[in-house]
Scaffold this motif. Sequence first.
Motif, PDB file in Angstrom:
ATOM      1  N   VAL A  42      -8.997   5.980  -4.741  1.00  0.00           N
ATOM      2  CA  VAL A  42      -8.567   4.283  -4.284  1.00  0.00           C
ATOM      3  C   VAL A  42      -9.091   2.976  -5.153  1.00  0.00           C
ATOM      4  CG1 VAL A  42      -8.900   2.540  -2.559  1.00  0.00           C
ATOM      5  CG2 VAL A  42      -8.101   4.421  -1.879  1.00  0.00           C
ATOM      6  N   LYS A  43     -10.837   3.075  -6.288  1.00  0.00           N
ATOM      7  CA  LYS A  43     -11.359   2.827  -6.627  1.00  0.00           C
ATOM      8  C   LYS A  43     -10.402   2.101  -7.717  1.00  0.00           C
ATOM      9  CE  LYS A  43     -15.695   1.520  -8.683  1.00  0.00           C
ATOM     10  NZ  LYS A  43     -16.704   2.536  -8.901  1.00  0.00           N
ATOM     11  N   LYS A  44      -9.773   3.642  -8.078  1.00  0.00           N
ATOM     12  CA  LYS A  44      -8.680   2.995  -9.805  1.00  0.00           C
ATOM     13  C   LYS A  44      -7.843   2.261  -9.569  1.00  0.00           C
ATOM     14  CE  LYS A  44     -10.836   7.698 -11.855  1.00  0.00           C
ATOM     15  NZ  LYS A  44     -10.302   8.797 -12.319  1.00  0.00           N
ATOM     16  N   MET A  45      -7.414   2.755  -8.331  1.00  0.00           N
ATOM     17  CA  MET A  45      -5.642   1.844  -8.093  1.00  0.00           C
ATOM     18  C   MET A  45      -5.668   0.595  -7.832  1.00  0.00           C
ATOM     19  SD  MET A  45      -3.965   5.212  -5.484  1.00  0.00           S
ATOM     20  CE  MET A  45      -2.661   3.538  -5.119  1.00  0.00           C
ATOM     21  N   SER A  46      -6.960   0.617  -7.683  1.00  0.00           N
ATOM     22  CA  SER A  46      -7.388  -1.210  -6.527  1.00  0.00           C
ATOM     23  C   SER A  46      -7.120  -2.271  -8.229  1.00  0.00           C
ATOM     24  CB  SER A  46      -9.090  -1.160  -6.082  1.00  0.00           C
ATOM     25  OG  SER A  46      -8.294  -0.443  -5.034  1.00  0.00           O
ATOM     26  N   ARG A  47      -7.948  -1.569  -9.310  1.00  0.00           N
ATOM     27  CA  ARG A  47      -7.837  -2.158 -10.486  1.00  0.00           C
ATOM     28  C   ARG A  47      -6.647  -2.849 -10.869  1.00  0.00           C
ATOM     29  NH1 ARG A  47     -10.733   2.423 -13.704  1.00  0.00           N
ATOM     30  NH2 ARG A  47     -12.481   2.643 -13.158  1.00  0.00           N
ATOM     31  N   HIS A  48      -5.397  -2.479 -10.041  1.00  0.00           N
ATOM     32  CA  HIS A  48      -3.591  -2.840 -10.611  1.00  0.00           C
ATOM     33  C   HIS A  48      -3.273  -2.899  -9.450  1.00  0.00           C
ATOM     34  CE1 HIS A  48      -4.492  -0.440 -14.450  1.00  0.00           C
ATOM     35  NE2 HIS A  48      -5.150   0.432 -14.321  1.00  0.00           N
ATOM     36  N   MET A  49      -3.975  -3.038  -7.848  1.00  0.00           N
ATOM     37  CA  MET A  49      -3.404  -3.884  -6.454  1.00  0.00           C
ATOM     38  C   MET A  49      -4.175  -3.970  -5.942  1.00  0.00           C
ATOM     39  SD  MET A  49      -1.696  -0.384  -5.837  1.00  0.00           S
ATOM     40  CE  MET A  49      -1.304   0.407  -6.877  1.00  0.00           C
ATOM     41  N   SER A  50      -4.098  -4.804  -4.811  1.00  0.00           N
ATOM     42  CA  SER A  50      -5.197  -4.901  -3.782  1.00  0.00           C
ATOM     43  C   SER A  50      -5.443  -3.398  -3.274  1.00  0.00           C
ATOM     44  CB  SER A  50      -4.614  -6.047  -2.848  1.00  0.00           C
ATOM     45  OG  SER A  50      -3.590  -4.683  -1.922  1.00  0.00           O
ATOM     46  N   ARG A  51      -6.659  -3.650  -2.540  1.00  0.00           N
ATOM     47  CA  ARG A  51      -7.363  -2.290  -2.069  1.00  0.00           C
ATOM     48  C   ARG A  51      -7.050  -1.928  -0.795  1.00  0.00           C
ATOM     49  NH1 ARG A  51     -12.345   0.530  -2.965  1.00  0.00           N
ATOM     50  NH2 ARG A  51     -13.143   1.992  -1.294  1.00  0.00           N
ATOM     51  N   THR A  52      -6.217  -2.784   0.381  1.00  0.00           N
ATOM     52  CA  THR A  52      -5.190  -2.691   0.913  1.00  0.00           C
ATOM     53  C   THR A  52      -4.514  -2.492   0.682  1.00  0.00           C
ATOM     54  OG1 THR A  52      -6.285  -4.844   1.944  1.00  0.00           O
ATOM     55  CG2 THR A  52      -3.983  -3.606   3.088  1.00  0.00           C
ATOM     56  N   VAL A  53      -3.327  -2.964  -0.249  1.00  0.00           N
ATOM     57  CA  VAL A  53      -1.925  -1.969  -0.953  1.00  0.00           C
ATOM     58  C   VAL A  53      -2.323  -0.687  -1.472  1.00  0.00           C
ATOM     59  CG1 VAL A  53      -0.625  -1.863  -2.334  1.00  0.00           C
ATOM     60  CG2 VAL A  53      -1.294  -3.906  -1.306  1.00  0.00           C
ATOM     61  N   ALA A  54      -3.599  -0.036  -2.059  1.00  0.00           N
ATOM     62  CA  ALA A  54      -4.145   1.172  -2.255  1.00  0.00           C
ATOM     63  C   ALA A  54      -4.124   2.176  -1.440  1.00  0.00           C
ATOM     64  CB  ALA A  54      -4.845   0.977  -3.587  1.00  0.00           C
ATOM     65  N   THR A  55      -5.289   1.569  -0.275  1.00  0.00           N
ATOM     66  CA  THR A  55      -5.651   2.389   0.903  1.00  0.00           C
ATOM     67  C   THR A  55      -4.028   3.236   1.419  1.00  0.00           C
ATOM     68  OG1 THR A  55      -7.507   0.958   0.816  1.00  0.00           O
ATOM     69  CG2 THR A  55      -6.775   2.345   2.482  1.00  0.00           C
ATOM     70  N   THR A  56      -3.501   1.809   1.988  1.00  0.00           N
ATOM     71  CA  THR A  56      -1.900   2.697   2.737  1.00  0.00           C
ATOM     72  C   THR A  56      -1.703   3.776   1.662  1.00  0.00           C
ATOM     73  OG1 THR A  56      -1.954  -0.057   3.001  1.00  0.00           O
ATOM     74  CG2 THR A  56       0.534   1.499   3.586  1.00  0.00           C
ATOM     75  N   ILE A  57      -1.409   3.039  -0.089  1.00  0.00           N
ATOM     76  CA  ILE A  57      -0.278   4.454  -0.017  1.00  0.00           C
ATOM     77  C   ILE A  57      -0.910   5.738   0.076  1.00  0.00           C
ATOM     78  CG2 ILE A  57      -0.036   5.013  -2.946  1.00  0.00           C
ATOM     79  CD1 ILE A  57       0.158   1.947  -3.757  1.00  0.00           C
ATOM     80  N   ILE A  58      -2.469   5.701  -0.171  1.00  0.00           N
ATOM     81  CA  ILE A  58      -3.226   7.250   0.316  1.00  0.00           C
ATOM     82  C   ILE A  58      -3.405   7.766   1.257  1.00  0.00           C
ATOM     83  CG2 ILE A  58      -5.204   7.816  -0.372  1.00  0.00           C
ATOM     84  CD1 ILE A  58      -4.387   7.667  -3.180  1.00  0.00           C
ATOM     85  N   VAL A  59      -3.120   6.526   2.335  1.00  0.00           N
ATOM     86  CA  VAL A  59      -2.906   7.377   3.766  1.00  0.00           C
ATOM     87  C   VAL A  59      -2.181   7.890   3.748  1.00  0.00           C
ATOM     88  CG1 VAL A  59      -3.504   6.526   5.871  1.00  0.00           C
ATOM     89  CG2 VAL A  59      -4.932   5.854   4.565  1.00  0.00           C
TER      90      VAL A  59
END
Length: 348
Positions: A42-59
């Motif tokens: 999630v930390k790596k994905m948050s570099r390119h999008m918001s953490r909420t969006v990254a968390t939603t994708i992962i969950v």
Amino acid sequence: MNKTIFLLVGAFLVFCFICQISGILLPFVLAFLLAYALSPLVKKMSRHMSRTVATTIIVCSVLIFAVSLILVVAPVLQAQLTDFIVKIPKLVNLVWDKLKDILTYGRQNMTEQQLYRLSDSVSETALNIFQGFGSAMTRVISGGMAIFSIVSLLLITPVVLFYVLRDWGIILTNIKEMIPMAKRHKVEQLVKEINATLAGFIRGQASVCLILAIYYATALSLVGLEMAILVGILTGLLIFVPYIGFFTGLLLSIILGALQGLSGSQWLWLGAVFLIGQIAEGYFLTPYLVGKKVGLHPVWIIFVLLAGGMVAGFLGVLLAVPVAAVLGVLIRHLLAWYKTTTFYKGQE
């Protein structure tokens, strides 16, 4: 002194409270463990999008994977387990036939009556063992799947996972601020060492288990072994217990192969499958994915898994490795401090 007693009493009360509510803790513990394992992604994905969006994708990805696993794999496992239970009497007779040949060869002076009494005793014992194993596996699959699929995995765990994963940085910051200023640097160094041990074992070992489960299930199916998917997945999942996974899979494969009547070439391929799997695990997967500096001895892992299972059941097994990692680091630091004392050095 009073402060130490207060902390010990507080820790004891917290432990008692956790024991009382252990029945509802499983989805929360699972969510926190998943959040810990997935937070770097999630930390790596948050570099390119918001953490909420990254968390939603992962969950959502985790949820889709879990549902697919339940819908596709669970019926196959249940069917193969049922088939295994049906074959238990035949397996008991096969074991007794082999044992009777050995006894007849080694004990020529045993009477026919004694032989039959021993036959009944061995058959009854073997039948009880296999039926107990089959019943236990049935409870694990039926009861466990009900808990995970209906309550934990599909309802509670994803919700808790989303909020914990999204606010992971905030949670860590709040915990850090609770540490006394004078002890903060030392505690941070200790936490870094614990995190390195946990990350190396949990994330790496989970990858090893998944890869080997797929490998054994696929390879044993190609060999032609019945119930190959059940044996393969069980072998892969038990790999995190040193030596237990490999020998359990090998023993089950030999028993089922003898019961099935594998040909000579199939036996050779069966041996090759486990030989390749063991070499891949010991020389490539574990050194590369887990690392050699984790610092968790195999005997220590086996002990804490058994102890955790005895104390808190499946929840205890789930928490055993994180607790083992934390205790292992703390014990190493305690031993290092002990070697600096005048008592250890023999000084007055």
